[in-house]
Design a protein around this motif. Sequence first.
Motif, PDB file in Angstrom:
ATOM      1  N   ILE A   1       0.836  -1.202   0.000  1.00 29.76           N
ATOM      2  CA  ILE A   1       0.000   0.000   0.000  1.00 29.76           C
ATOM      3  C   ILE A   1       0.874   1.258   0.000  1.00 29.76           C
ATOM      4  N   GLN A   2       1.942   1.222   0.794  1.00 34.11           N
ATOM      5  CA  GLN A   2       2.871   2.361   0.812  1.00 34.11           C
ATOM      6  C   GLN A   2       3.517   2.581  -0.555  1.00 34.11           C
ATOM      7  N   MET A   3       3.652   1.503  -1.318  1.00 35.67           N
ATOM      8  CA  MET A   3       4.230   1.589  -2.664  1.00 35.67           C
ATOM      9  C   MET A   3       3.180   1.962  -3.716  1.00 35.67           C
ATOM     10  N   GLY A   4       1.949   2.152  -3.272  1.00 38.06           N
ATOM     11  CA  GLY A   4       0.898   2.601  -4.183  1.00 38.06           C
ATOM     12  C   GLY A   4       0.063   1.506  -4.809  1.00 38.06           C
ATOM     13  N   LEU A   5       0.231   0.264  -4.365  1.00 41.16           N
ATOM     14  CA  LEU A   5      -0.542  -0.834  -4.937  1.00 41.16           C
ATOM     15  C   LEU A   5      -1.896  -0.963  -4.251  1.00 41.16           C
ATOM     16  N   LYS A   6      -2.862  -1.487  -4.983  1.00 39.82           N
ATOM     17  CA  LYS A   6      -4.155  -1.868  -4.425  1.00 39.82           C
ATOM     18  C   LYS A   6      -4.159  -3.382  -4.229  1.00 39.82           C
ATOM     19  N   ASN A   7      -4.770  -3.822  -3.137  1.00 40.61           N
ATOM     20  CA  ASN A   7      -4.809  -5.245  -2.810  1.00 40.61           C
ATOM     21  C   ASN A   7      -6.205  -5.816  -3.019  1.00 40.61           C
ATOM     22  N   ILE A   8      -6.234  -7.014  -3.602  1.00 44.86           N
ATOM     23  CA  ILE A   8      -7.482  -7.691  -3.952  1.00 44.86           C
ATOM     24  C   ILE A   8      -7.426  -9.128  -3.432  1.00 44.86           C
ATOM     25  N   ILE A   9      -8.500  -9.595  -2.817  1.00 46.89           N
ATOM     26  CA  ILE A   9      -8.637 -11.024  -2.528  1.00 46.89           C
ATOM     27  C   ILE A   9      -9.495 -11.639  -3.619  1.00 46.89           C
ATOM     28  N   LEU A  10      -9.010 -12.728  -4.201  1.00 47.80           N
ATOM     29  CA  LEU A  10      -9.780 -13.527  -5.159  1.00 47.80           C
ATOM     30  C   LEU A  10      -9.751 -14.960  -4.661  1.00 47.80           C
ATOM     31  N   SER A  11     -10.894 -15.460  -4.257  1.00 54.98           N
ATOM     32  CA  SER A  11     -10.941 -16.756  -3.574  1.00 54.98           C
ATOM     33  C   SER A  11     -12.093 -17.610  -4.068  1.00 54.98           C
ATOM     34  N   ALA A  12     -11.916 -18.930  -3.926  1.00 52.17           N
ATOM     35  CA  ALA A  12     -13.000 -19.876  -4.225  1.00 52.17           C
ATOM     36  C   ALA A  12     -13.982 -19.977  -3.071  1.00 52.17           C
ATOM     37  N   SER A  13     -13.700 -19.296  -1.961  1.00 47.59           N
ATOM     38  CA  SER A  13     -14.621 -19.285  -0.829  1.00 47.59           C
ATOM     39  C   SER A  13     -15.806 -18.371  -1.115  1.00 47.59           C
ATOM     40  N   GLN A  14     -16.881 -18.587  -0.397  1.00 51.49           N
ATOM     41  CA  GLN A  14     -18.068 -17.753  -0.558  1.00 51.49           C
ATOM     42  C   GLN A  14     -17.772 -16.328  -0.085  1.00 51.49           C
ATOM     43  N   THR A  15     -18.250 -15.341  -0.817  1.00 53.53           N
ATOM     44  CA  THR A  15     -17.918 -13.941  -0.535  1.00 53.53           C
ATOM     45  C   THR A  15     -18.287 -13.528   0.883  1.00 53.53           C
ATOM     46  N   ASP A  16     -19.487 -13.850   1.327  1.00 56.50           N
ATOM     47  CA  ASP A  16     -19.910 -13.443   2.671  1.00 56.50           C
ATOM     48  C   ASP A  16     -19.004 -14.026   3.746  1.00 56.50           C
ATOM     49  N   ASN A  17     -18.560 -15.262   3.541  1.00 56.15           N
ATOM     50  CA  ASN A  17     -17.658 -15.893   4.503  1.00 56.15           C
ATOM     51  C   ASN A  17     -16.305 -15.191   4.521  1.00 56.15           C
ATOM     52  N   LEU A  18     -15.824 -14.814   3.350  1.00 59.45           N
ATOM     53  CA  LEU A  18     -14.552 -14.094   3.259  1.00 59.45           C
ATOM     54  C   LEU A  18     -14.601 -12.764   3.984  1.00 59.45           C
ATOM     55  N   ILE A  19     -15.666 -12.030   3.761  1.00 60.06           N
ATOM     56  CA  ILE A  19     -15.807 -10.727   4.412  1.00 60.06           C
ATOM     57  C   ILE A  19     -15.833 -10.890   5.926  1.00 60.06           C
ATOM     58  N   GLU A  20     -16.576 -11.890   6.390  1.00 68.20           N
ATOM     59  CA  GLU A  20     -16.634 -12.152   7.827  1.00 68.20           C
ATOM     60  C   GLU A  20     -15.252 -12.506   8.371  1.00 68.20           C
ATOM     61  N   GLN A  21     -14.527 -13.378   7.668  1.00 68.14           N
ATOM     62  CA  GLN A  21     -13.195 -13.783   8.128  1.00 68.14           C
ATOM     63  C   GLN A  21     -12.232 -12.607   8.179  1.00 68.14           C
ATOM     64  N   THR A  22     -12.208 -11.811   7.122  1.00 74.19           N
ATOM     65  CA  THR A  22     -11.245 -10.702   7.083  1.00 74.19           C
ATOM     66  C   THR A  22     -11.550  -9.663   8.150  1.00 74.19           C
ATOM     67  N   LYS A  23     -12.804  -9.474   8.475  1.00 78.99           N
ATOM     68  CA  LYS A  23     -13.154  -8.516   9.532  1.00 78.99           C
ATOM     69  C   LYS A  23     -12.734  -9.041  10.905  1.00 78.99           C
ATOM     70  N   ILE A  24     -13.012 -10.302  11.159  1.00 80.46           N
ATOM     71  CA  ILE A  24     -12.651 -10.883  12.457  1.00 80.46           C
ATOM     72  C   ILE A  24     -11.132 -10.963  12.614  1.00 80.46           C
ATOM     73  N   LEU A  25     -10.429 -11.224  11.514  1.00 79.12           N
ATOM     74  CA  LEU A  25      -8.963 -11.308  11.547  1.00 79.12           C
ATOM     75  C   LEU A  25      -8.304  -9.928  11.460  1.00 79.12           C
ATOM     76  N   ASN A  26      -9.129  -8.883  11.356  1.00 80.91           N
ATOM     77  CA  ASN A  26      -8.676  -7.495  11.341  1.00 80.91           C
ATOM     78  C   ASN A  26      -7.762  -7.172  10.161  1.00 80.91           C
ATOM     79  N   ILE A  27      -8.119  -7.684   8.967  1.00 74.67           N
ATOM     80  CA  ILE A  27      -7.363  -7.349   7.757  1.00 74.67           C
ATOM     81  C   ILE A  27      -8.266  -6.799   6.655  1.00 74.67           C
ATOM     82  N   PHE A  28      -9.555  -6.671   6.951  1.00 77.88           N
ATOM     83  CA  PHE A  28     -10.520  -6.203   5.958  1.00 77.88           C
ATOM     84  C   PHE A  28     -10.112  -4.867   5.349  1.00 77.88           C
ATOM     85  N   GLN A  29      -9.561  -3.984   6.185  1.00 80.59           N
ATOM     86  CA  GLN A  29      -9.263  -2.614   5.760  1.00 80.59           C
ATOM     87  C   GLN A  29      -8.134  -2.524   4.737  1.00 80.59           C
TER      88      GLN A  29
END
Length: 212
Positions: free
Chosen positions: A97-125
Motif C-alpha cells: 500500500i505504501q508503494m501505491g498498490l491496491k490489494n485484492i482477494i480472489l478466492s474460491a470461498s463464498q464472498t460473505d464468509n470471506l468478508i466475515e473472516q477478514t473482519k474478524i482477523l482485522n485485515i478487511f481494511q
Amino acid sequence: MYKYLIWDFNGTILDDLELCLDLLNVMLEKQNKPKLDVPAYKHVFGFPIKDYYIQAGLTFDSWSFDQMSQFFIERYQPASFECQIHKGVIETLQASIQMGLKNIILSASQTDNLIEQTKILNIFQYFDYIIGTDNIKGQGKIERGIQLMKETGIDPNSCLYVGDTIHDAEVAKALGVKVLLYTGGHQSEARLRTVNERIIYEISDIINVIKG
C-alpha cells in the motif's frame, strides 16, 4: 510495474491447512477410510474440490458432495477465526500500500464468509476488493476473476497474483496476469513446480518481486 496485488485467501493469507486436514479426516473417519497426514494431504488437495475428495478416499454413495460441502463449511467457518495469518502477510500488505498498490482477494470461498473472516482477523481494511464465489463448493474462481477484470478495466499487465495451488496458476493464466506460488499452503513444492511458475518460500518475498 505492478499496480494490483491479487491474493488467494485460504493457504496464502490464512494458515488453515491443519484445520482443513482435520475436517477432511473427520469425514474420512465417518466413512471408515484411512486418515491422511500433511504430506498425503498436500499430495491430493486441489480443485475441483469434488475430485480432491475422491483422491483423498471419500465416496458419495450415502453422503452426497452437497452434504459434505455443508458439513465442512458449518465447521470450518467458525473454527477459521482461530487460525493464524501467515507470517509476513500484514507487513507485505502495508508495504504494498505504501508503494501505491491496491490489494485484492480472489478466492474460491463464498464472498460473505470471506468478508466475515477478514473482519474478524482485522485485515478487511487492507483490501480494495474482496471477491469470492456464490457457493460453498469451491467453484467459480476463474469466472469471478474474469468478471472483476472486465468490470474494473484493470490491465492484466499491472497485476501480480499470489496463490498456493496449481489452480491459482490456472486462474492467473486465465486472467493473463503474472503469478507467484507460495510453498507454505495446501500443496507441496514439488506439485507447484510442475506448472513451472515462480516459487516463493516466504510471503515477504512478494515485496522483492514487486520492487523488481
